[in-house]
Design a protein around this motif. Sequence first.
Motif, mmCIF file in Angstrom:
data_model
loop_
_atom_site.group_PDB
_atom_site.id
_atom_site.type_symbol
_atom_site.label_atom_id
_atom_site.label_comp_id
_atom_site.label_asym_id
_atom_site.label_seq_id
_atom_site.Cartn_x
_atom_site.Cartn_y
_atom_site.Cartn_z
ATOM 1 N N LEU A 230 36.242 35.140 36.319
ATOM 2 C CA LEU A 230 36.774 35.781 35.121
ATOM 3 C C LEU A 230 38.112 35.168 34.709
ATOM 4 O O LEU A 230 38.861 35.758 33.957
ATOM 5 C CB LEU A 230 36.930 37.287 35.365
ATOM 6 C CG LEU A 230 35.619 38.029 35.598
ATOM 7 C CD1 LEU A 230 35.883 39.456 36.031
ATOM 8 C CD2 LEU A 230 34.773 38.018 34.342
ATOM 9 N N SER A 231 38.398 33.980 35.188
ATOM 10 C CA SER A 231 39.705 33.380 34.903
ATOM 11 C C SER A 231 39.741 32.756 33.514
ATOM 12 O O SER A 231 38.712 32.459 32.912
ATOM 13 C CB SER A 231 40.017 32.311 35.938
ATOM 14 O OG SER A 231 39.179 31.200 35.726
ATOM 15 N N ARG A 232 40.961 32.595 33.045
ATOM 16 C CA ARG A 232 41.169 32.020 31.721
ATOM 17 C C ARG A 232 40.623 30.594 31.670
ATOM 18 O O ARG A 232 40.020 30.165 30.694
ATOM 19 C CB ARG A 232 42.674 32.034 31.400
ATOM 20 C CG ARG A 232 42.992 32.076 29.937
ATOM 21 C CD ARG A 232 44.360 32.667 29.701
ATOM 22 N NE ARG A 232 44.370 34.118 29.770
ATOM 23 C CZ ARG A 232 45.239 34.829 30.471
ATOM 24 N NH1 ARG A 232 46.154 34.237 31.185
ATOM 25 N NH2 ARG A 232 45.185 36.138 30.454
ATOM 26 N N ALA A 233 40.822 29.868 32.761
ATOM 27 C CA ALA A 233 40.365 28.476 32.818
ATOM 28 C C ALA A 233 38.847 28.394 32.642
ATOM 29 O O ALA A 233 38.336 27.561 31.896
ATOM 30 C CB ALA A 233 40.769 27.850 34.148
ATOM 31 N N LEU B 36 44.640 39.525 28.271
ATOM 32 C CA LEU B 36 44.001 40.201 29.401
ATOM 33 C C LEU B 36 44.907 40.150 30.618
ATOM 34 O O LEU B 36 45.486 39.111 30.940
ATOM 35 C CB LEU B 36 42.668 39.526 29.728
ATOM 36 C CG LEU B 36 41.561 39.763 28.698
ATOM 37 C CD1 LEU B 36 40.400 38.816 28.943
ATOM 38 C CD2 LEU B 36 41.098 41.205 28.765
ATOM 39 N N ASP B 37 45.011 41.280 31.294
ATOM 40 C CA ASP B 37 45.875 41.331 32.470
ATOM 41 C C ASP B 37 45.063 41.417 33.754
ATOM 42 O O ASP B 37 45.213 40.610 34.645
ATOM 43 C CB ASP B 37 46.809 42.531 32.369
ATOM 44 C CG ASP B 37 47.814 42.533 33.510
ATOM 45 O OD1 ASP B 37 48.653 41.615 33.548
ATOM 46 O OD2 ASP B 37 47.723 43.438 34.366
ATOM 47 N N LEU C 11 40.848 42.892 39.960
ATOM 48 C CA LEU C 11 40.904 41.436 39.862
ATOM 49 C C LEU C 11 41.907 41.035 38.800
ATOM 50 O O LEU C 11 41.866 41.550 37.678
ATOM 51 C CB LEU C 11 39.532 40.888 39.465
ATOM 52 C CG LEU C 11 38.301 41.461 40.173
ATOM 53 C CD1 LEU C 11 37.053 41.057 39.440
ATOM 54 C CD2 LEU C 11 38.268 40.979 41.605
ATOM 55 N N PRO C 12 42.784 40.100 39.111
ATOM 56 C CA PRO C 12 43.696 39.608 38.080
ATOM 57 C C PRO C 12 42.920 38.799 37.053
ATOM 58 O O PRO C 12 41.907 38.187 37.373
ATOM 59 C CB PRO C 12 44.659 38.701 38.855
ATOM 60 C CG PRO C 12 43.887 38.286 40.060
ATOM 61 C CD PRO C 12 42.974 39.426 40.388
ATOM 62 N N ALA C 13 43.427 38.797 35.807
ATOM 63 C CA ALA C 13 42.718 38.069 34.756
ATOM 64 C C ALA C 13 42.937 36.574 34.905
ATOM 65 O O ALA C 13 42.208 35.772 34.340
ATOM 66 C CB ALA C 13 43.173 38.534 33.385
ATOM 67 N N ASP C 14 43.956 36.216 35.646
ATOM 68 C CA ASP C 14 44.203 34.796 35.792
ATOM 69 C C ASP C 14 44.714 34.467 37.182
ATOM 70 O O ASP C 14 45.541 35.108 37.708
ATOM 71 C CB ASP C 14 45.183 34.302 34.749
ATOM 72 C CG ASP C 14 44.739 32.944 34.248
ATOM 73 O OD1 ASP C 14 45.248 32.514 33.234
ATOM 74 O OD2 ASP C 14 43.865 32.359 34.913
#
Lengths: 253, 253
Positions: free
Chosen positions: B87-90, B189-190, A250-253
Amino acid sequence: MVDHASGIPAYRQVAADLRDQITRGDLPPGARIPSEHQLAERHHVSRPTVREAIALLRAEGLVVAERGRGVFVRSQRTVQRLARNRLSRAARQRDEGAFKGDAAAGGWTPSTTVKVYFESADPATATLLDVDEGTEVCVRDRVMRADGIPVQLATSRLPRDITRDTAIEQTDTGPGGLYARLEDAEHTLDHFVETVSARMATHVEQAALQLPEGTPVIALTRVAYDTDGRALEVNAITMSADRYELVYELPAD
Amino acid sequence: MVDHASGIPAYRQVAADLRDQITRGDLPPGARIPSEHQLAERHHVSRPTVREAIALLRAEGLVVAERGRGVFVRSQRTVQRLARNRLSRAARQRDEGAFKGDAAAGGWTPSTTVKVYFESADPATATLLDVDEGTEVCVRDRVMRADGIPVQLATSRLPRDITRDTAIEQTDTGPGGLYARLEDAEHTLDHFVETVSARMATHVEQAALQLPEGTPVIALTRVAYDTDGRALEVNAITMSADRYELVYELPAD
DNA sequence: CGCGTCAACTTGTAAGGACAAGCATGACAA
DNA sequence: TTGTCATGCTTGTCCTTACAAGTTGACGCG
């Protein structure tokens, strides 16, 4: 030896003793544990009590019993991992679908039996495919084997108006598999949604996957969407939890 | 009634009879099945035979026994689904970590107990984090509850040289959770790699998650990587398979 | 020497009995 | 009316016994 004063049932003490020996490695995978008679004598309990202890370990999936031979420590998970990043277009051009790709990576020989038939959509399928209940769907029912032993059951359902006059309605869908045929027919795949759950095997699955009693299965439902957001395929997959591990990136963003 | 001539063991026939009644709906979820004594009389078998039949159904997770009360049909899966695209930054900026986000979406009240301690990396952790065996790691051991009942166990391990002098070594990591603190410390995080498997609950997990016997769990291992490809965190998560469903979205290309 | 048979193991199935421990209900006393 | 207790029902634990059915290896016969 069983401690009657501890309040812990005898059969649990016997089970705990064996479990310790297994996890410690004194009884390695594949090893035969002492016979019921021996265990009964050693712990000073009756055979039914020993059998109850072994029933516990069987339910936990730690051991398997074979009549006339003995009870054996279950061998470890066959680390046949299944990377699900194989659904890419590039992979489809290389080999024939995800299962064959996994086989090549894992070093085992894949084989599949397919049944194709048609039915009218049941409520669950209709919801997932976003079609009316009763719409005709093409069903591809597959049993997948690794080195001859069944490891996976998969049932794909697609609206018939998509599959009509394509190789999808044949048992052999040709190079690249079902998804390649969808793209041939101008249905550009956009994304997949996979829903993963686990539960005990039904007795039908137990028979089909040749599972010992008390093993869970992983149930995966995959829905494929095209670039218009239309659901093209619903695939219900059942795997022995023993033999599979799913990997997602899963991409982090 | 048991058919002795069929070759099918009596206890299986009794189990099959009850299973049919349950799946048909004659015995709805929550209903009490007849007592062992009644079943023995009705099927003309002994009580141990009836108990063996019920043991089968318990192993399948169809029923639960309560001493002094009776045996009850298990209620259905509580469809508490968990979307893993959180798990996104947002999302981190909105709320505090994925679990609280899931709670908000599901409409239940989350609570967590955390234990933080330090240990030297065992072989498995060392491999996943790509550090030497014995390297000091920070361990965050968490029990997550939904409306008070434990639904998830999670154990995070991070190399101590990353966590030193950060809120990660506190029980409360602050807004956005652990991942937000990592990014505060310039670890961008990537991506994450999640490995999903299913197995029977160990007796420790059974106690911690208050599971009846014979229920499987979903075991998920998540590794977080930064933009340099370095593994920052290994998180081992255990969930009751009854209560969870994982959802993944994958791009087609 | 080869092969089949049999004995001695293994687990599977089933009965019957006994007592312990938890729970619910109703009778009884306050 | 309310609280307590005894009773009977439930499942839990454990024993002894018996036979069935599958596997393995040793022994003896051809």
